[in-house]
Design a protein around this motif. Sequence first.
Motif, PDB file in Angstrom:
ATOM      1  N   ILE A  11       0.821  -1.208   0.000  1.00 16.17           N
ATOM      2  CA  ILE A  11       0.000   0.000   0.000  1.00 16.17           C
ATOM      3  C   ILE A  11       0.861   1.267   0.000  1.00 16.17           C
ATOM      4  CG2 ILE A  11      -0.264   0.394   2.498  1.00 16.17           C
ATOM      5  CD1 ILE A  11      -3.279   0.800   1.937  1.00 16.17           C
ATOM      6  N   ARG A  12       2.132   1.124   0.343  1.00 14.95           N
ATOM      7  CA  ARG A  12       3.048   2.273   0.337  1.00 14.95           C
ATOM      8  C   ARG A  12       3.759   2.434  -0.999  1.00 14.95           C
ATOM      9  NH1 ARG A  12       3.856   0.326   5.756  1.00 14.95           N
ATOM     10  NH2 ARG A  12       5.619  -0.978   5.104  1.00 14.95           N
ATOM     11  N   THR A  13       3.387   1.629  -1.969  1.00 15.97           N
ATOM     12  CA  THR A  13       4.008   1.719  -3.295  1.00 15.97           C
ATOM     13  C   THR A  13       2.951   2.039  -4.345  1.00 15.97           C
ATOM     14  OG1 THR A  13       3.713  -0.627  -3.862  1.00 15.97           O
ATOM     15  CG2 THR A  13       5.679  -0.037  -2.598  1.00 15.97           C
ATOM     16  N   GLY A  14       3.427   2.284  -5.553  1.00 16.09           N
ATOM     17  CA  GLY A  14       2.490   2.602  -6.632  1.00 16.09           C
ATOM     18  C   GLY A  14       3.142   2.509  -7.991  1.00 16.09           C
ATOM     19  N   LEU A  15       2.471   3.062  -8.972  1.00 18.96           N
ATOM     20  CA  LEU A  15       2.871   2.966 -10.372  1.00 18.96           C
ATOM     21  C   LEU A  15       4.326   3.358 -10.608  1.00 18.96           C
ATOM     22  CD1 LEU A  15       2.429   2.699 -13.402  1.00 18.96           C
ATOM     23  CD2 LEU A  15       1.257   4.911 -13.365  1.00 18.96           C
ATOM     24  N   HIS A  16       4.756   4.484 -10.050  1.00 17.53           N
ATOM     25  CA  HIS A  16       6.114   4.956 -10.318  1.00 17.53           C
ATOM     26  C   HIS A  16       7.164   4.019  -9.711  1.00 17.53           C
ATOM     27  CE1 HIS A  16       4.655   8.550 -12.220  1.00 17.53           C
ATOM     28  NE2 HIS A  16       3.956   8.882 -11.157  1.00 17.53           N
ATOM     29  N   ASP A  17       6.836   3.413  -8.578  1.00 20.86           N
ATOM     30  CA  ASP A  17       7.754   2.452  -7.970  1.00 20.86           C
ATOM     31  C   ASP A  17       7.893   1.221  -8.863  1.00 20.86           C
ATOM     32  OD1 ASP A  17       8.127   3.775  -5.275  1.00 20.86           O
ATOM     33  OD2 ASP A  17       5.961   3.515  -5.268  1.00 20.86           O
ATOM     34  N   TRP A  18       6.771   0.709  -9.340  1.00 23.33           N
ATOM     35  CA  TRP A  18       6.794  -0.510 -10.165  1.00 23.33           C
ATOM     36  C   TRP A  18       7.492  -0.258 -11.504  1.00 23.33           C
ATOM     37  CZ3 TRP A  18       0.813  -0.509  -9.426  1.00 23.33           C
ATOM     38  CH2 TRP A  18       0.521  -0.709  -8.070  1.00 23.33           C
ATOM     39  N   GLN A  63     -10.828   4.418  -2.030  1.00 24.88           N
ATOM     40  CA  GLN A  63      -9.533   4.518  -1.363  1.00 24.88           C
ATOM     41  C   GLN A  63      -9.557   5.472  -0.173  1.00 24.88           C
ATOM     42  OE1 GLN A  63      -6.360   6.511  -3.595  1.00 24.88           O
ATOM     43  NE2 GLN A  63      -7.894   7.490  -4.894  1.00 24.88           N
ATOM     44  N   TYR A  64     -10.532   6.380  -0.158  1.00 24.69           N
ATOM     45  CA  TYR A  64     -10.635   7.342   0.939  1.00 24.69           C
ATOM     46  C   TYR A  64     -11.440   6.797   2.117  1.00 24.69           C
ATOM     47  CZ  TYR A  64      -8.967  10.448  -2.732  1.00 24.69           C
ATOM     48  OH  TYR A  64      -8.233  11.019  -3.738  1.00 24.69           O
ATOM     49  N   PHE A  65     -12.007   5.614   1.951  1.00 23.82           N
ATOM     50  CA  PHE A  65     -12.859   5.036   2.987  1.00 23.82           C
ATOM     51  C   PHE A  65     -12.361   3.689   3.500  1.00 23.82           C
ATOM     52  CE2 PHE A  65     -15.468   7.789   0.343  1.00 23.82           C
ATOM     53  CZ  PHE A  65     -16.062   8.611   1.291  1.00 23.82           C
ATOM     54  N   ILE A  66     -11.776   2.883   2.620  1.00 22.59           N
ATOM     55  CA  ILE A  66     -11.251   1.588   3.040  1.00 22.59           C
ATOM     56  C   ILE A  66      -9.856   1.382   2.443  1.00 22.59           C
ATOM     57  CG2 ILE A  66     -13.503   0.488   3.358  1.00 22.59           C
ATOM     58  CD1 ILE A  66     -13.171  -0.797   0.624  1.00 22.59           C
ATOM     59  N   LYS A  67      -9.009   0.695   3.203  1.00 22.28           N
ATOM     60  CA  LYS A  67      -7.636   0.479   2.746  1.00 22.28           C
ATOM     61  C   LYS A  67      -7.482  -0.779   1.908  1.00 22.28           C
ATOM     62  CE  LYS A  67      -5.149   2.943   6.393  1.00 22.28           C
ATOM     63  NZ  LYS A  67      -4.080   2.813   7.436  1.00 22.28           N
ATOM     64  N   TYR A  68      -8.231  -1.837   2.283  1.00 22.18           N
ATOM     65  CA  TYR A  68      -8.033  -3.126   1.625  1.00 22.18           C
ATOM     66  C   TYR A  68      -9.368  -3.771   1.260  1.00 22.18           C
ATOM     67  CZ  TYR A  68      -3.508  -2.575   3.962  1.00 22.18           C
ATOM     68  OH  TYR A  68      -2.305  -2.095   4.401  1.00 22.18           O
ATOM     69  N   ILE A  69      -9.300  -4.605   0.244  1.00 17.41           N
ATOM     70  CA  ILE A  69     -10.433  -5.448  -0.131  1.00 17.41           C
ATOM     71  C   ILE A  69      -9.989  -6.899   0.016  1.00 17.41           C
ATOM     72  CG2 ILE A  69     -11.973  -6.182  -1.987  1.00 17.41           C
ATOM     73  CD1 ILE A  69     -11.781  -3.408  -3.161  1.00 17.41           C
ATOM     74  N   GLU A  70     -10.745  -7.676   0.776  1.00 14.17           N
ATOM     75  CA  GLU A  70     -10.409  -9.084   0.950  1.00 14.17           C
ATOM     76  C   GLU A  70     -10.651  -9.833  -0.354  1.00 14.17           C
ATOM     77  OE1 GLU A  70      -9.104 -10.452   3.655  1.00 14.17           O
ATOM     78  OE2 GLU A  70      -9.157  -8.549   4.779  1.00 14.17           O
TER      79      GLU A  70
END
Length: 267
Positions: A67-74, A140-147
């Motif tokens: 969750i601390r990474t994103g498109l630019h990291d990948w 994304q502003y309401f929940i961090k993860y989806i099971e």
Amino acid sequence: MKRVYKTTEPFRLEGTGERASTQLLLIHGFTGSPSELRRLGYYLNDLGYTVNAVLLPGHGTTPEDMIRTGLHDWSGHILRSYDAMAASRAREGKIVVIGHSMGGLLALELAMKRRLDGVVSLAAPMFLSSRKTSLALLLQYFIKYIERRPAAAAHLVEEACTYDKTPVRCVVDLRKLMKLVKADLGQVSAPLFVGQGEKDGMVLPKSAEYIYRHVSSLVRQIEYYPHSSHGLLLDEWRERVYEDISRFLARLDQAGTWKQAVVEIQT
């Protein structure tokens, strides 16, 4: 050498013989790991190719890391991996990138930014089966993860070492990557192999034809696998996929066979 499966570690397999100078950059999918590529990697290394399978940032550990990474990291990690391979390759060496799912998108993006001798894109999403991912921008502003729901082919998920929950903000970045690649497919000119399972429950099969139709590659090939799922590199029909990829690579080694303008769609 003992063969290891079900591990998230990146791996490098040194090639042998004339094909050793061809380096293959293998890129795994969203929330997955290099484990999903190990069987293919061993298969291609047995044929003599040098194999480099990378671990994308935030993957292979915990969803909390992802969750601390994103498109630019990948994308940045793939560019650095390519540049390191290019700096060390032999004078006549080739670099071919092979990507599965989001890894297929990253492979296509790399082909827009660097010179490649070939691209293999497998189950890369241009169109997703579920429209719910479009809600991620708001969610994304309401929940961090989806099971993740239990999969029918749970053994494939287990071998791929995929996370059991997905960071919502990373879904937003996945959709950004899809949009960027889709818009710039015309910049892809390297020889291209596109593979797609017709029983893919995540990516709509029409994604493969969209990629095939919109790249600029004069040499391109598309293969559909009627019995394959999204995990086409691990399911029971995987050997056919491996064989098709190996034939594509062999043709790259024989430059004269690529003089034809376009390889027709094979269905």
